[in-house]
Design an enzyme around this catalytic site. Sequence first.
Site, PDB file in Angstrom:
ATOM      1  CB  ALA A 142      -0.895   0.003   1.233  1.00 42.37           C
ATOM      2  CB  VAL A 173       3.188   0.543   4.551  1.00 44.04           C
ATOM      3  CG1 VAL A 173       2.797   2.000   4.346  1.00 44.04           C
ATOM      4  CG2 VAL A 173       2.005  -0.243   5.088  1.00 44.04           C
ATOM      5  CE  LYS A 174       6.533   4.301  -3.483  1.00 44.98           C
ATOM      6  NZ  LYS A 174       6.622   4.021  -4.912  1.00 44.98           N
ATOM      7  CB  THR A 175       5.051   5.980   3.869  1.00 43.28           C
ATOM      8  OG1 THR A 175       4.407   7.211   4.177  1.00 43.28           O
ATOM      9  CG2 THR A 175       6.214   5.768   4.840  1.00 43.28           C
ATOM     10  CG  ASP A 221       9.170   1.617  -4.977  1.00 42.41           C
ATOM     11  OD1 ASP A 221       9.905   1.401  -5.953  1.00 42.41           O
ATOM     12  OD2 ASP A 221       7.928   1.575  -5.038  1.00 42.41           O
TER      13      ASP A 221
END
Length: 300
Positions: A142, A173-175, A221
């Site tokens: 996400a 989780v990508k933030t 990422d």
Amino acid sequence: MDWGLQNRIAQIIKPTDNRALMLAVDHGYFLGPTEKLEVPRKAISPLLKHCDSLMLTRGVQRTSVNPKFPTPIVLRVSGGSSIIGADLSNEEITVSIKDAIRLNACALAMSIFVGSKYEKQTIVNLGKLVSEAEEFGIPVLAVTAVGKEIGQKDARYLSLACRIAAEQGAHIVKTYYCKNFEKVVESCPVPIIIAGGKKIPERDALELAYNSIKSGAVGVDMGRNIWQSDNPVPMIRAVRAIVHGNSNVNDAFTLYQKLCKEKPVKNSLVKQKIKNIQPKKQNNIQPKKQNNIQPKKQNR
Ligand code: R5P
């Protein structure tokens, strides 16, 4: 956790050091032909061998990535809005699970827009996607997207968004990185990967990667800070040195500068790699004639 799910996560977060180097090239799904990603194949090809996994849309995967490459794919499955449209947060799931499986995705990625007009829609979509993907052992990543707002990226907001993503069942989780990032990591029960954000000077981008990992992120990422660099291959290799080589910022930047001075390998690395993965003639492992174990004629 099911074997398939574990195996796919291990393709993204390497079990040897629990770190991940993802290359993000999914920007066109709402930005169109982003600078230096106008011809996706050209941008992606030289970088492929340096990343652990590639995050993109099915359109770019099918048209611009050689299927013979073993790089695991994190497939973006959300979309529906554009940078010139009314509201970036108005996203839906745009790819079926069947197509994701056909494309051999090792994870599905989608955005949630916490605090936006469409937060409910995107969060419910995440929950549904996790339920569907888990049936097939496919993890969901996400992305806590912030839309056009840039003032919201503080630890309080990002902790809220990351925790909500994890509560809905996101496996990763990508933030964004922020001040007091440890707090975001601490309150999120699943691994966190950071996005690179807008292009900044190379040393600053390396510092961002270093600080994120030091604060508990399992990896990066990154997109623009790699392929918008004047030297994308040296840049991804320097980021790799931080992510997988435990380099500090100075060492990574020195490596970047050194690699920039090196002559680029003639022509594309892709051709070389494809050549390398062609099955070789392995004369020495051909089964030999084993005359001595042939059943003998029994004259009786
Ligand atoms: C944004 O929504 C996309 O998912 C990008 O993949 C993400 O922002 C990472 O790319 P960048 O490092 O360029 O921010």
